[in-house]
Write an enzyme that holds these catalytic residues in place. Structure first.
Site, short mmCIF file in Angstrom:
data_model
loop_
_atom_site.label_atom_id
_atom_site.label_comp_id
_atom_site.label_asym_id
_atom_site.label_seq_id
_atom_site.Cartn_x
_atom_site.Cartn_y
_atom_site.Cartn_z
NE ARG A 1 -2.78 1.08 3.50
CZ ARG A 1 -3.71 1.14 4.47
NH1 ARG A 1 -4.99 1.22 4.15
NH2 ARG A 1 -3.35 1.05 5.74
CD GLU B 1 -8.91 4.72 2.58
OE1 GLU B 1 -9.03 4.01 3.58
OE2 GLU B 1 -7.80 5.02 2.08
CG ASP C 1 -9.24 6.55 6.51
OD1 ASP C 1 -9.02 7.73 6.81
OD2 ASP C 1 -8.36 5.67 6.53
CG ASP D 1 -4.93 2.04 10.39
OD1 ASP D 1 -5.91 2.70 10.80
OD2 ASP D 1 -4.93 1.46 9.29
#
Length: 711
Positions: free
Chosen positions: A335, A422, A450, A621
């Site tokens: 990512r 997101e 998100d 996260d």
């Protein structure tokens, strides 16, 4: 500028330049001059487009803000979104055609791990989570019984329950013609009929579905490994009567190895704290090590230092004398960061930081050239791209990957893209986003944190939002989860690309995960995120219970999710909010922010188990900061709470978080001074949250983390 060297008209941090030239490029048929010149041209051509896209985000947000100020009744909202180009016209139906990809992406559904690639041990654990011990996962979790506290030695009663659970799994998925695996006293591989099973009552039987047995290791007797397949996923039955567990088991079975995390996202974004050139090099170096197969992590275990490396592939014999080789590692995806942030790892001709996403695209792809089929047997590079807003930004990423392929001498569409759904503008225009990358897409997914953070920020002026925990019960979130699947299936993703769903964030709550996470598969997910290898092994059982491909085929004919539901705003209508509820909401959000940010700022830890306000460990996260800070910023803006109430909660929760981290020798207390960089960062996230671009947390976090590192 003494830390920089001149390369291709750019100023490149010396650590990055040395890493590229002495670690990445050896063994590749590319020169340093070619790479640096290629990066220079990327910056020249794509950095202005990147800035224009960010400016477009700002312009649309200003238009949204003004409209909501002027239209408190919400009438005409959809027409307004179309008028300003926020909601775009949909083109004709189409099907994606991304070319050959690995079966883990196209054919087989299974769990997906997401780990910070800057942590070598985590990254190796994730890569090696392709196979997991079902016995260990059950024995060490709360699935069968609450986990043991301070126990020593083997608990025979607990072990018996593990074996019962495993036998039930085998009977359900790999049933015998007669009897149960729990009644087996021996397994035999024969040339004539494949697998035969002797039961304790003297019965000789075989599998009900003979094709499920496909291979074996060993010559029989006391040590044998039997390979089964179901829904494309493999299961290995291990028989070893010399093993303590096998010796006590009637059948001699000592373990069941389950094919678990088919794919693993090695994350350079939300789960790392990479704020400067040194951090970026550390991220890229571990990704390179995964691609070359040389990454090693040393750790202490039982008083000894051991080295963790990538697992080897697994080879089995077939009854007819052939061989089957299966991957020993998860298919690794990477990512990159989104379009927003810049990095000081490279400065352009004007001395300005370059867009970090452009650097990530080139560097992670360059590292992946070292993959010689050990990761992607199809020869693909899988890049998950987060936080893109709408088709224009997705098209930008597609063009960027085109150019990276040209620089690296790759054939077109060798670099595949995964779209993180997101951001609100991506959700509403998902069909056109997919169309923009229809020849290289491998993945779409949903993410609650998100996506909710962007929902709050996008409609900040519309009114106060419902409580954070109530968001999951709102009309829009249900429509969002369904919309993502409907659009993906309509674009032909079934059998061609992954449709993913979000993280189970509680790594110690496996019984609850097993009771609920199968719903994501029923909803159409071909992969869903898990926080640990143990969770991957347990969640893999869901993919045996549910035929995901058949489920997706059934969903293709249902009516699509409603756009009207999708743009129904989650406005709080039950006003005024009682004082106790305000305090509860603020404390929950403040504790969440402080618990995560204090490790991010002070220690550079981007992903870890963070206790929530009730002490439940959550694998967090950076997305947790976005939803919590945006929610508080929204309530502040609409007068549901006051700045004084927020600050009081921050101070209360700082003491709670300090207490929760009392056993960490590297931890720096926030109380009683409340003036350290971590506490100040938390304050900024809330009090400045309303004016942050899209509500993102990175700009504020990077300032404080860089300051800590500078000390």
């Amino acid at each position: 500028m003494s830390d920089y060297v001149s390369r291709g008209g750019l100023q490149v941090n010396g650590q990055l330049a040395d890493f590229v030239e002495t670690e990445i490029l050896p063994g590749l048929d590319l020169t340093a001059d070619h790479i640096w010149q290629g990066l220079s041209e990327l910056i020249r051509d794509f950095a202005p487009r990147n800035r224009a896209l960010l400016a477009r985000r700002d312009d649309l947000q200003k238009a949204l803000d003004q409209w909501h100020r002027d239209h408190k009744d919400g009438q005409g909202y959809e027409a307004f979104l179309r008028e300003i180009g926020y909601l775009l016209p949909e083109g004709p139906d189409f099907s994606i055609s991304p070319g050959e990809m690995d079966p883990e992406i196209t054919q087989v559904a299974g769990p997906q791990l997401v780990v910070p690639v800057d942590n070598a041990r985590f990254a190796l654990n994730a890569a090696n989570a392709r196979w997991g011990s079902l016995f260990d996962a059950l024995y060490g979790s709360d699935v069968i019984l609450p986990p043991q506290q301070n126990s020593t030695g083997y608990d025979g009663a607990r072990g018996a329950k593990v074996i019962d659970y495993a036998n039930d799994f085998m009977d359900r998925i790999f049933p015998l013609m007669t009897g149960s695996h729990g009644e087996a006293i021996a397994y035999h591989v024969t040339d004539q009929s494949g697998l035969r099973v002797s039961l304790k009552d003297g019965t000789d039987t075989g599998l009900r579905y003979a094709g499920q047995f496909i291979g074996f290791q060993g010559a029989g007797g006391d040590s044998l490994r039997l390979l089964f397949v179901h829904h494309g996923l493999h299961v290995e039955l291990r028989i070893d009567r010399r093993h303590p567990v096998g010796a006590g088991n009637l059948s001699g079975v000592c373990d069941i190895m389950v094919e678990s995390a088919l794919t693993a996202i090695m994350d350079c974004e939300d789960s790392v704290a990479a704020v400067d050139a040194a951090d970026k090099v550390a991220v890229y170096r571990n990704w390179l090590g995964l691609m070359t197969g040389t990454l090693v992590a040393a750790l202490e275990k039982n008083g000894k230092t051991i080295e963790r490396r990538l697992a080897l592939d697994r080879t089995y014999q077939t009854v007819d004398g052939g061989e089957i080789t299966l991957p020993g590692r998860s298919l690794m995806l990477v990512r990159n960061v989104g379009h927003l942030m810049t990095t000081d790892a490279v400065l352009d001709a004007a001395g300005s930081e370059i867009p970090e996403g452009i650097l990530d695209a080139l560097m992670t792809s360059l590292c992946a050239l070292h993959d010689r089929g050990q990761n992607s047997r199809a020869g693909s590079i899988y890049i998950v791209k987060p936080k893109m807003h709408g088709p224009e930004e997705v098209a930008f990423a597609n063009d960027l990957f085109d150019r990276v392929e040209d620089i690296l001498g790759l054939s077109r569409y060798s670099i595949k893209i995964g779209i993180m759904d997101e951001e609100r503008r991506t959700t509403l225009n998902l069909k056109e986003c997919i169309r923009a990358v229809k020849d290289r897409i491998f993945f779409i997914n949903t993410g609650f944190l998100d996506r909710t953070g962007d929902e709050i920020h996008s409609d900040m002026e519309a009114g106060p939002m419902v409580r954070k925990n109530a968001m999951k019960d709102t009309v829009w979130i249900e429509a969002y989860e369904r919309w993502n699947v409907d659009i993906g299936l309509g674009a032909g993703l079934r059998g061609r690309a992954q449709i993913g769903k979000g993280m189970w964030a509680m790594p110690d709550e496996m019984a609850r995960m097993m009771a609920t996470k199968a719903a994501q598969l029923s909803a159409g997910a071909s992969c869903a995120w898990v926080p640990s290898p143990t969770a991957a092994t347990l969640h893999a059982l869901h993919y045996h219970d549910i035929d995901v491909m058949a489920q997706q085929a059934a969903l293709e004919s249902r009516p699509p999710a409603s756009l009207a539901d999708l743009i129904t705003l989650p406005i709080l209508t039950d006003l005024p909010v009682p004082d106790a509820d305000i305090t509860s909401e603020l404390d929950n959000n403040c504790q969440s922010i402080l618990g995560y940010v204090v490790r991010w700022i002070d220690q550079g830890v981007g992903c870890s188990k963070v206790p929530d306000i009730n002490g439940t460990a959550l694998m967090e996260d950076r997305a947790t900061l976005r939803i919590s800070s945006q929610h508080m910023a929204n309530w502040l803006h609409h007068g549901i709470c006051t700045a004084e109430q927020v600050m009081a909660s921050l101070k209360r929760m700082a003491e709670v978080v300090d207490g929760q981290n009392s056993g960490d020798n590297n931890y720096i207390n926030m109380a009683p001074g409340y003036d350290g960089p971590a506490f100040l960062a938390a304050c900024d996230l809330i009090f400045k949250g309303r004016v942050q671009p899209s509500g993102y947390t990175e700009p504020l976090l990077h300032v404080q983390r860089r300051e800590v590192k500078a000390r």
